[in-house]
Design an enzyme around this catalytic site. Structure first.
Site, PDB file in Angstrom:
ATOM      1  N   SER A 129       0.824  -1.214   0.000  1.00  0.00           N
ATOM      2  CA  SER A 129       0.000   0.000   0.000  1.00  0.00           C
ATOM      3  C   SER A 129       0.855   1.259   0.000  1.00  0.00           C
ATOM      4  CB  SER A 129      -0.857  -0.011   1.267  1.00  0.00           C
ATOM      5  OG  SER A 129      -1.352   1.281   1.538  1.00  0.00           O
ATOM      6  N   GLU A 131       0.288   3.586   1.825  1.00  0.00           N
ATOM      7  CA  GLU A 131       0.414   3.974   3.242  1.00  0.00           C
ATOM      8  C   GLU A 131       1.789   3.614   3.799  1.00  0.00           C
ATOM      9  OE1 GLU A 131      -1.739   5.510   5.679  1.00  0.00           O
ATOM     10  OE2 GLU A 131      -2.517   6.227   3.783  1.00  0.00           O
ATOM     11  N   TYR A 153      -1.653   0.346  10.570  1.00  0.00           N
ATOM     12  CA  TYR A 153      -1.932  -0.293   9.278  1.00  0.00           C
ATOM     13  C   TYR A 153      -0.698  -0.219   8.362  1.00  0.00           C
ATOM     14  CZ  TYR A 153      -3.607  -0.838   4.511  1.00  0.00           C
ATOM     15  OH  TYR A 153      -3.737  -1.243   3.205  1.00  0.00           O
TER      16      TYR A 153
HETATM   17  O1  G4F Z   1     -10.400   6.909   2.252  1.00  0.00           O
HETATM   18  P1  G4F Z   1      -9.420   6.819   3.361  1.00  0.00           P
HETATM   19  O2  G4F Z   1      -9.914   6.251   4.630  1.00  0.00           O
HETATM   20  O3  G4F Z   1      -8.189   6.002   2.765  1.00  0.00           O
HETATM   21  P2  G4F Z   1      -6.650   5.876   3.196  1.00  0.00           P
HETATM   22  O4  G4F Z   1      -6.472   6.121   4.631  1.00  0.00           O
HETATM   23  O5  G4F Z   1      -5.851   6.716   2.257  1.00  0.00           O
HETATM   24  O6  G4F Z   1      -6.366   4.330   2.920  1.00  0.00           O
HETATM   25  C1  G4F Z   1      -6.872   3.634   1.798  1.00  0.00           C
HETATM   26  O7  G4F Z   1      -5.940   3.627   0.747  1.00  0.00           O
HETATM   27  C2  G4F Z   1      -4.697   2.954   1.040  1.00  0.00           C
HETATM   28  C3  G4F Z   1      -3.806   3.034  -0.177  1.00  0.00           C
HETATM   29  O8  G4F Z   1      -4.277   2.270  -1.222  1.00  0.00           O
HETATM   30  C4  G4F Z   1      -4.974   1.512   1.434  1.00  0.00           C
HETATM   31  F1  G4F Z   1      -3.816   0.887   1.736  1.00  0.00           F
HETATM   32  C5  G4F Z   1      -5.912   1.483   2.624  1.00  0.00           C
HETATM   33  O9  G4F Z   1      -6.240   0.137   2.940  1.00  0.00           O
HETATM   34  C6  G4F Z   1      -7.195   2.216   2.247  1.00  0.00           C
HETATM   35  O10 G4F Z   1      -7.812   1.521   1.193  1.00  0.00           O
HETATM   36  O11 G4F Z   1      -8.816   8.262   3.695  1.00  0.00           O
HETATM   37  C7  G4F Z   1      -8.257   9.081   2.692  1.00  0.00           C
HETATM   38  C8  G4F Z   1      -7.970  10.454   3.254  1.00  0.00           C
HETATM   39  C9  G4F Z   1      -7.178  10.428   4.566  1.00  0.00           C
HETATM   40  O12 G4F Z   1      -6.176  11.414   4.509  1.00  0.00           O
HETATM   41  C10 G4F Z   1      -8.202  10.811   5.627  1.00  0.00           C
HETATM   42  O13 G4F Z   1      -7.653  11.502   6.743  1.00  0.00           O
HETATM   43  O14 G4F Z   1      -9.210  11.081   3.554  1.00  0.00           O
HETATM   44  C11 G4F Z   1      -9.102  11.740   4.813  1.00  0.00           C
HETATM   45  N1  G4F Z   1     -10.416  11.911   5.392  1.00  0.00           N
HETATM   46  C12 G4F Z   1     -10.996  13.104   5.674  1.00  0.00           C
HETATM   47  N2  G4F Z   1     -12.206  12.906   6.220  1.00  0.00           N
HETATM   48  C13 G4F Z   1     -11.273  10.935   5.746  1.00  0.00           C
HETATM   49  C14 G4F Z   1     -12.396  11.563   6.271  1.00  0.00           C
HETATM   50  N3  G4F Z   1     -11.163   9.581   5.636  1.00  0.00           N
HETATM   51  C15 G4F Z   1     -12.238   8.843   6.067  1.00  0.00           C
HETATM   52  N4  G4F Z   1     -12.169   7.507   5.946  1.00  0.00           N
HETATM   53  N5  G4F Z   1     -13.351   9.433   6.622  1.00  0.00           N
HETATM   54  C16 G4F Z   1     -13.479  10.785   6.751  1.00  0.00           C
HETATM   55  O15 G4F Z   1     -14.483  11.292   7.234  1.00  0.00           O
END
Ligand code: G4F
Length: 350
Positions: A129, A131, A153
């Site tokens: 990933s 990440e 993670y």
């Molecule tokens: O959609 P996210 O939760 O994805 P994140 O953390 O980038 O991880 C995903 O992608 C990775 C790379 O392929 C994978 F390895 C992992 O398993 C997963 O699929 O968050 C994306 C961004 C972050 O910066 C987070 O802080 O969105 C920001 N964010 C802002 N508000 C939020 C929110 N994320 C989530 N989930 N929920 C919110 O309300």
């Protein structure tokens, strides 16, 4: 067409379901590992693979149990194994780092150990990933960029990557890792930010919600479509030699821009509905990610087919269809039209 047999862990997830479709289209015999509880509750647990159930073979096993994995691998001659199952929600890994580590690290180790014992010739794909790059040491990130994970993670994925590399180097097994940047689509879980946004925008448009609460709107991600990214996984396992590849779109966009575009498709202004809420901030954030997939493009001949706009349109369109359907809303009589499809949808069933 091939007559190969492949095993997928995480087959009920977004990537597993797209990968199963892709391998079936290439003539593979597809097997998947699922938890016993899932087999007992197929309607709820198999929504993404419901349309594939008569074409795939499912086996009960748990990534927390070496004997259960050993048992599945002892029963079939798999040529390829795609290890996608994981606790994949970064925010959750801060809540329960122990189970994230246990599943993501030990689960990978159990699979590799069982393959080494029973099927050392089976080709193995590990779902790495972006990440793992975390607090990025260079931009854009490529295969040689040092890792600096920022969450349990991310740390678990670095460990899984190193285990995979070690089995390749120590035992000569064909083990490859994809360093996949964020990949989304209409089958994405609702906890991830893209689906949370498209689903909320649709619910607001249909009068079923009034706001959506989000965390860091300034975080930027390199988003692609999961249907494109699973093709890269397969290409990695049919190369002459095993290696690791970054898979990314090469563009980075903020969560704010994603909101703006998703709401605009529905003729809404995100600023009227998005509320920033501290509870969705993470203890340590990955601020900016953008990948350089030149190696995958050159060696694998891979390239993405979706633009970000096409991805968002497909997600909004599918959410509109399913949310309206589930709530008995007739879009035509409500005067709501589907967003124009600038690309044929890859969404099937689910
Ligand atoms: O959609 P996210 O939760 O994805 P994140 O953390 O980038 O991880 C995903 O992608 C990775 C790379 O392929 C994978 F390895 C992992 O398993 C997963 O699929 O968050 C994306 C961004 C972050 O910066 C987070 O802080 O969105 C920001 N964010 C802002 N508000 C939020 C929110 N994320 C989530 N989930 N929920 C919110 O309300």
């Amino acid at each position: 067409m091939t007559s190969k047999r492949a095993l997928i862990t995480g087959i009920t997830g977004q990537d597993g379901s797209y990968l199963a479709e892709h391998l079936l289209s290439l003539g593979y015999e597809v097997h998947g590992i699922v938890r016993r509880v899932a087999l007992e509750d197929p309607e709820r647990r198999f929504t993404r693979i419901a349309h594939l159930l008569d074409k795939i073979n499912l086996h009960a096993a748990s990534l927390e149990s070496y004997p259960s994995i050993f048992s599945v691998i002892s029963r079939f001659e798999f040529e390829e194994c795609y290890h996608l199952a994981a606790q994949s929600f970064v925010a959750e890994s801060f809540q329960d780092g122990f189970s994230t580590m246990n599943i993501n690290i030990n689960g990978t180790h159990y699979l590799l150990a069982a393959l080494k014992e029973l099927l050392p010739g089976c080709r193995f794909y590990f779902a790495g990933s972006s990440e793992m790059f975390g607090k990025v040491q260079e931009t854009p990130q490529k295969e040689t960029t040092p890792f600096h994970p920022r969450s349990p993670y991310g740390i678990s994925k670095v460990a899984g990557f190193e285990l995979t590399r070690n089995y390749r180097e120590a035992y000569g097994m064909f083990c490859a890792s994809g360093l996949l940047f964020n990949h989304e689509g209409p089958r994405r879980g609702f906890e991830f930010v893209t689906r949370k946004i498209t689903n909320a925008a649709v619910r607001i448009k249909l009068g079923l919600a009034t706001e959506v609460r989000l965390g860091n709107l300034d975080a930027t991600r390199d988003w692609g479509h999961a249907a494109d990214y699973v093709r890269a996984m397969h290409l990695m396992l049919v190369q002459p030699t095993p290696d690791d590849y970054v898979v990314a779109s090469g563009e980075t966009h903020s969560v704010r821009e994603f909101c703006e575009r998703a709401f605009a498709i529905l003729d809404l202004d995100y600023q009227d509905f998005v509320v920033v809420d501290d509870q969705f901030y993470r203890p340590a954030e990955v601020d900016v990610l953008v990948g350089d997939a030149s190696k995958a493009r050159k060696v694998l001949g891979w390239k993405p087919t979706y633009t970000l706009q096409e991805l968002i349109e497909e997600m909004v369109r599918e959410d509109l269809r399913t949310v309206a359907g589930a709530n008995g809303i007739n879009l035509e009589s409500s005067g709501i039209s589907y967003p124009e499809a600038s690309k044929a949808s890859s969404y099937i069933g689910g």
